[in-house]
Design an enzyme around this catalytic site. Structure first.
Site, PDB file in Angstrom:
ATOM      1  N   CYS A   1      14.073  -6.776  -5.105  1.00 14.71           N
ATOM      2  CA  CYS A   1      14.667  -7.830  -6.077  1.00 14.71           C
ATOM      3  C   CYS A   1      15.676  -8.279  -5.363  1.00 14.71           C
ATOM      4  O   CYS A   1      16.393  -7.791  -4.350  1.00 14.71           O
ATOM      5  CB  CYS A   1      14.942  -7.026  -7.471  1.00 14.71           C
ATOM      6  SG  CYS A   1      15.509  -5.475  -7.305  1.00 14.71           S
TER       7      CYS A   1
ATOM      8  N   ARG B   1      10.528 -11.408   0.180  1.00 18.59           N
ATOM      9  CA  ARG B   1      10.695  -9.671   0.016  1.00 18.59           C
ATOM     10  C   ARG B   1       9.749  -9.410  -1.132  1.00 18.59           C
ATOM     11  O   ARG B   1       9.716  -8.056  -1.391  1.00 18.59           O
ATOM     12  CB  ARG B   1      12.069  -9.441  -0.377  1.00 18.59           C
ATOM     13  CG  ARG B   1      13.143  -9.804   0.531  1.00 18.59           C
ATOM     14  CD  ARG B   1      14.375  -9.355   0.229  1.00 18.59           C
ATOM     15  NE  ARG B   1      15.080  -9.402   1.617  1.00 18.59           N
ATOM     16  CZ  ARG B   1      16.087  -8.707   1.672  1.00 18.59           C
ATOM     17  NH1 ARG B   1      16.898  -7.975   0.666  1.00 18.59           N
ATOM     18  NH2 ARG B   1      16.799  -8.862   2.911  1.00 18.59           N
TER      19      ARG B   1
ATOM     20  N   TRP C   1      11.804  -6.914  -9.101  1.00 17.90           N
ATOM     21  CA  TRP C   1      10.342  -6.134  -8.470  1.00 17.90           C
ATOM     22  C   TRP C   1      10.503  -4.840  -9.621  1.00 17.90           C
ATOM     23  O   TRP C   1      11.453  -4.183  -9.303  1.00 17.90           O
ATOM     24  CB  TRP C   1      10.768  -5.670  -7.411  1.00 17.90           C
ATOM     25  CG  TRP C   1       9.419  -5.072  -6.709  1.00 17.90           C
ATOM     26  CD1 TRP C   1       8.154  -5.539  -6.360  1.00 17.90           C
ATOM     27  CD2 TRP C   1       9.366  -3.577  -6.490  1.00 17.90           C
ATOM     28  NE1 TRP C   1       7.150  -4.463  -5.963  1.00 17.90           N
ATOM     29  CE2 TRP C   1       7.965  -3.349  -5.801  1.00 17.90           C
ATOM     30  CE3 TRP C   1      10.180  -2.406  -6.762  1.00 17.90           C
ATOM     31  CZ2 TRP C   1       7.501  -2.048  -5.575  1.00 17.90           C
ATOM     32  CZ3 TRP C   1       9.655  -1.027  -6.596  1.00 17.90           C
ATOM     33  CH2 TRP C   1       8.261  -1.150  -5.833  1.00 17.90           C
TER      34      TRP C   1
ATOM     35  N   ASN D   1      19.922  -4.853  -9.286  1.00 20.99           N
ATOM     36  CA  ASN D   1      19.108  -4.420  -8.306  1.00 20.99           C
ATOM     37  C   ASN D   1      19.331  -2.855  -8.239  1.00 20.99           C
ATOM     38  O   ASN D   1      20.607  -2.352  -8.345  1.00 20.99           O
ATOM     39  CB  ASN D   1      19.363  -4.748  -7.060  1.00 20.99           C
ATOM     40  CG  ASN D   1      18.983  -6.181  -6.731  1.00 20.99           C
ATOM     41  OD1 ASN D   1      18.286  -6.909  -7.552  1.00 20.99           O
ATOM     42  ND2 ASN D   1      19.262  -6.872  -5.517  1.00 20.99           N
ATOM     43  N   GLY D   2      18.237  -2.140  -8.440  1.00 20.51           N
ATOM     44  CA  GLY D   2      18.481  -0.553  -8.263  1.00 20.51           C
ATOM     45  C   GLY D   2      17.936  -0.102  -9.481  1.00 20.51           C
ATOM     46  O   GLY D   2      16.980  -0.640 -10.449  1.00 20.51           O
TER      47      GLY D   2
ATOM     48  N   GLU E   1      -0.574   3.969  11.543  1.00 19.04           N
ATOM     49  CA  GLU E   1      -0.120   2.632  11.276  1.00 19.04           C
ATOM     50  C   GLU E   1      -1.157   1.592  11.253  1.00 19.04           C
ATOM     51  O   GLU E   1      -1.159   0.622  10.344  1.00 19.04           O
ATOM     52  CB  GLU E   1       0.967   2.059  12.501  1.00 19.04           C
ATOM     53  CG  GLU E   1       1.268   0.748  12.583  1.00 19.04           C
ATOM     54  CD  GLU E   1       2.361   0.385  11.260  1.00 19.04           C
ATOM     55  OE1 GLU E   1       2.644   1.212  10.516  1.00 19.04           O
ATOM     56  OE2 GLU E   1       2.602  -1.036  11.157  1.00 19.04           O
TER      57      GLU E   1
ATOM     58  N   LYS F   1      -1.422  -0.619   7.653  1.00 18.16           N
ATOM     59  CA  LYS F   1      -1.626  -2.202   7.422  1.00 18.16           C
ATOM     60  C   LYS F   1      -2.787  -2.573   6.834  1.00 18.16           C
ATOM     61  O   LYS F   1      -2.746  -3.348   6.000  1.00 18.16           O
ATOM     62  CB  LYS F   1      -1.790  -2.631   9.337  1.00 18.16           C
ATOM     63  CG  LYS F   1      -0.662  -2.634   9.948  1.00 18.16           C
ATOM     64  CD  LYS F   1       0.501  -3.908   9.762  1.00 18.16           C
ATOM     65  CE  LYS F   1       1.430  -3.054   8.621  1.00 18.16           C
ATOM     66  NZ  LYS F   1       2.704  -2.501   8.971  1.00 18.16           N
TER      67      LYS F   1
ATOM     68  N   GLU G   1      -2.365  -2.013   3.022  1.00 21.53           N
ATOM     69  CA  GLU G   1      -1.334  -2.865   2.614  1.00 21.53           C
ATOM     70  C   GLU G   1      -1.572  -4.088   2.176  1.00 21.53           C
ATOM     71  O   GLU G   1      -1.289  -4.792   1.227  1.00 21.53           O
ATOM     72  CB  GLU G   1      -0.137  -3.026   3.585  1.00 21.53           C
ATOM     73  CG  GLU G   1       0.876  -1.748   3.634  1.00 21.53           C
ATOM     74  CD  GLU G   1       1.894  -1.986   4.754  1.00 21.53           C
ATOM     75  OE1 GLU G   1       3.228  -2.053   4.419  1.00 21.53           O
ATOM     76  OE2 GLU G   1       1.723  -2.603   5.917  1.00 21.53           O
TER      77      GLU G   1
ATOM     78  N   HIS H   1     -12.589  19.241  10.656  1.00 19.00           N
ATOM     79  CA  HIS H   1     -12.141  20.098   9.599  1.00 19.00           C
ATOM     80  C   HIS H   1     -11.981  19.551   8.201  1.00 19.00           C
ATOM     81  O   HIS H   1     -11.153  20.186   7.117  1.00 19.00           O
ATOM     82  CB  HIS H   1     -10.765  20.473  10.087  1.00 19.00           C
ATOM     83  CG  HIS H   1     -10.395  21.240  11.344  1.00 19.00           C
ATOM     84  ND1 HIS H   1     -10.953  22.479  11.234  1.00 19.00           N
ATOM     85  CD2 HIS H   1     -10.157  21.067  12.685  1.00 19.00           C
ATOM     86  CE1 HIS H   1     -10.897  23.006  12.769  1.00 19.00           C
ATOM     87  NE2 HIS H   1     -10.414  22.091  13.507  1.00 19.00           N
TER      88      HIS H   1
ATOM     89  N   LYS I   1       9.367  -6.539   0.391  1.00 23.46           N
ATOM     90  CA  LYS I   1      10.169  -6.106   1.805  1.00 23.46           C
ATOM     91  C   LYS I   1      11.520  -5.486   1.326  1.00 23.46           C
ATOM     92  O   LYS I   1      12.040  -5.802   0.517  1.00 23.46           O
ATOM     93  CB  LYS I   1      10.216  -7.702   2.478  1.00 23.46           C
ATOM     94  CG  LYS I   1      10.748  -7.677   3.717  1.00 23.46           C
ATOM     95  CD  LYS I   1       9.546  -7.589   4.590  1.00 23.46           C
ATOM     96  CE  LYS I   1       9.975  -7.568   6.197  1.00 23.46           C
ATOM     97  NZ  LYS I   1       9.044  -6.763   6.939  1.00 23.46           N
TER      98      LYS I   1
END
Ligand code: HGA
Length: 605
Positions: free
Chosen positions: A2, A27, A74, A99-100, A478, A482, A485, A501, A600
């Site tokens: 946000c 973001r 957000w 924000n937060g 990674e 990706k 996401e 295993h 973001k």
């Protein structure tokens, strides 16, 4: 994540507010809003769609004002619906954006209900608005200071009150907030980027600061309520919007920018000299006996990769921890350990909190690896290394990751040299390999058409497994991250030796298995793991090095990397995985640059 924008001016500032939100849009957010003051009090427009929709509402409603605040939300507390979108009002007198997360909001809400305040939203934010309102006695600055003293958690806020035209008050604790200084007008934002075009002079507020913006200036009080002088910084680099150019998405553009980003990141490295990491780094590096790397998400994987370099090259014990876990467990601090925090934005709330926790435990040596020189992380650490990735817009990190790897390799080589484990010849060789990276990356990027062909297959799958060994295991992690996401395909990564295993039970022809297979000491072992998958009808997609004898066959699809890259191989091998995720997501038609539910620069815990 946000965003906040605020302004006090003598002109209509709605366009400044909307433009600021637009700059923060990349973001990720799920609703947005703007409020301005007029003679009757605050008026607002809010939208659960895009900023463009908000702009339409503002235009149609003729929303105008010289004092205003705006927000992209957000959601953390309460669904992304209009009632929960900020600005949040208190009794039509006060408007606030936040924000937060306020951790003690439930207790405060009960207390404020007792005082007759009615709660319209499900947000934690609404308690801040009512709390400030309840403490207001004609001085908003004083009311905000009194209110924040009662808040637990993280916040950056901007607030205005109907009885104080030409005033916006801000406060920060655990979330970034920056003041922009203009001529006869002043601004507030959660990121200086939002104010590009309005000013180049900024004050980066410190933890606990409360500020009051008026037409002719800004006053700041620190946590103790004392008047504080903060440095004014000239930051010109924020100008100019980032253009997409010939690319379909920012993520694709950023994948293709990696040769340039790495060229810029290594430009400062003529030798593996401690001074690259800041003044006094030589002394710090001589003083330490281990490393503790703290990071989240993709940055955590760069830390995991670096562990292999740090322990094999520099022989320095290295621990890598997820920042949000480290902060809440009882660890054994070692004051001789260098704490390395990694974050693209330098504002990642979990990592900042972990850094503070480590410092509180007595860790005195700290190093930030970060892409933003003015960030809280760089300001709060002793040493720093700036990656020069340039602004990263795509939520899924690409060029920030590979430049972090370059920074971490440089750290490993520098520590190796200081510890007598790197002779001149090896140093020259590693420097040569670093300088070869941009050209090597260009050759890897040329594999795109082959990867597009695979992505068609992948786009029809619902699950995928990624395998790697040694320093390519974090690269497999990674690659899986990706893919999930941005394409929303469920993907998991394992060190290939772990397959038998457990995860081998999942392997059928419906489960593609992506394998990172560089020609290193573990290749023969990996080949056996590949056979285990083939024997069970699994479809293997292998990224092999030029000189690896793995060839296409039944159930085995191979893309050959142009060379073998030695120790720097993870930096090259991640690129085809980025491209695979990107093209798979495109084939599935997802919103690549703004994947659902993600943001973001994760500035909440
Ligand atoms: N907790 C507030 C603000 C959310 C936020 O900071 N998101 O990044 C809310 O849920 O509205």
């Amino acid at each position: 994540m946000c965003g906040i924008v605020g302004a006090v001016a003598q002109r209509n500032i709605v366009s400044v507010l909307i433009e600021g939100l637009r700059r923060l849009e990349y973001r990720g957010y799920d609703s947005c809003g703007v409020a301005v003051l007029d003679a009757r009090g605050p008026t607002r427009a809010r939208s659960v769609e895009r900023v463009a929709d908000l702009e339409g509402q503002v235009r149609d409603g003729n929303l105008e004002g010289v004092t205003g605040i705006a927000h992209t939300r957000w959601a953390t507390h309460g669904a992304p619906v209009t009632d929960n979108a900020h600005p949040i009002f208190s009794r039509d007198a006060l408007a606030l954006v936040h924000n937060g997360i306020i951790e003690n909001y439930e207790g405060l809400r009960e207390m404020l209900r007792g005082k007759g305040y009615e709660f319209i939203s499900q947000t934690d934010t609404e308690v801040i608005a009512h709390l400030i309102h309840s403490l207001y006695r004609g001085d908003l600055f004083a009311a905000v200071r009194a209110a924040v003293a009662q808040l637990h958690g993280a916040y950056a806020i901007a607030v205005l009150h109907k009885d104080q035209p030409h005033t916006v008050v801000g406060a920060r604790q655990g979330s970034p907030l920056v003041v922009g200084l203009g001529e006869g007008e002043n601004f507030l934002a959660s990121d200086a980027l939002a104010l590009a075009g309005s000013t180049e002079r900024f004050i980066f507020l410190e933890e606990g600061d409360v500020c009051e913006l008026s037409l002719d200036g800004v006053r700041i009080a620190d946590r103790q309520g004392e008047a504080a002088q903060r440095e004014v910084r000239q930051v010109a680099a924020y100008g100019g919007a980032v253009e997409l150019g010939p690319y379909r998405h920012f993520m694709q553009k950023e994948i293709f920018e990696q040769p340039r980003a790495i060229t810029d990141t290594i430009a400062q490295t003529d030798a593996f000299d401690a001074s690259i990491f800041g003044e006094g780094a030589g002394q710090v590096f001589a003083d330490i006996d281990s490393l503790l790397i703290l990071a989240c998400g993709t940055s955590y994987y760069s830390g995991l990769t670096a562990k292999y370099w740090l322990e094999s090259l520099a022989r320095i014990p290295t621990q890598v921890e997820i920042a949000s876990e480290y902060r809440y467990r009882e660890s054994v601090p070692n004051p001789k350990s260098l704490v390395v925090v990694i974050s693209q934005s330098g504002e990642t709330a979990d990592t900042l909190a972990a850094l503070k926790h480590a410092q509180g435990l007595g860790h005195k040596h700290t190093l930030a690896i970060c892409n933003v020189g003015t960030s809280a992380m760089v300001r709060q650490t002793e040493l720093s290394f700036l990656t020069h990735a340039g602004r990263e817009i795509g939520v899924a990190s690409t060029k920030a990751f590979t430049t972090q790897l370059v920074a971490l390799f440089t750290l490993a080589a520098t520590l190796a040299k200081l510890r007598g484990r790197l002779n001149d010849e090896q140093e020259a060789d590693y420097l040569k390999q670093l300088r070869h990276l941009p050209a090597a990356l260009n050759s890897v990027l040329a594999l795109e058409p082959q990867i597009i062909a695979w992505s068609e297959e992948f786009s029809r799958k619902e699950h995928a497994l990624f395998l790697g060994r040694g320093m390519h295991y974090p690269i497999a992690l990674e690659g899986a991250l990706k893919l999930k996401e941005i394409s929303y395909i469920h993907a998991e990564a394992y060190p290939a030796g772990e397959l038998k295993h457990g995860p081998l039970a999942l392997v059928t022809e419906a489960m593609p298995v992506v394998t990172v297979a560089p020609n290193d000491a573990l290749l023969e072992k990996l080949k056996s793991n590949i056979q285990e998958v083939r024997a069970r009808g699994g479809q293997l997609y292998v990224f092999a090095d030029a000189d690896t004898k793995i060839v296409n066959g039944e159930g085995l699809h191979v893309i050959r990397m142009p060379e073998h890259y030695g120790l720097l191989s993870p930096i090259l091998h991640v690129v085809p995985l980025q491209l695979l995720a990107y093209h798979t997501a495109c084939a599935r038609g997802t919103d690549v640059d703004k994947p659902r539910n993600l943001a973001k620069s994760v500035t909440v815990e």
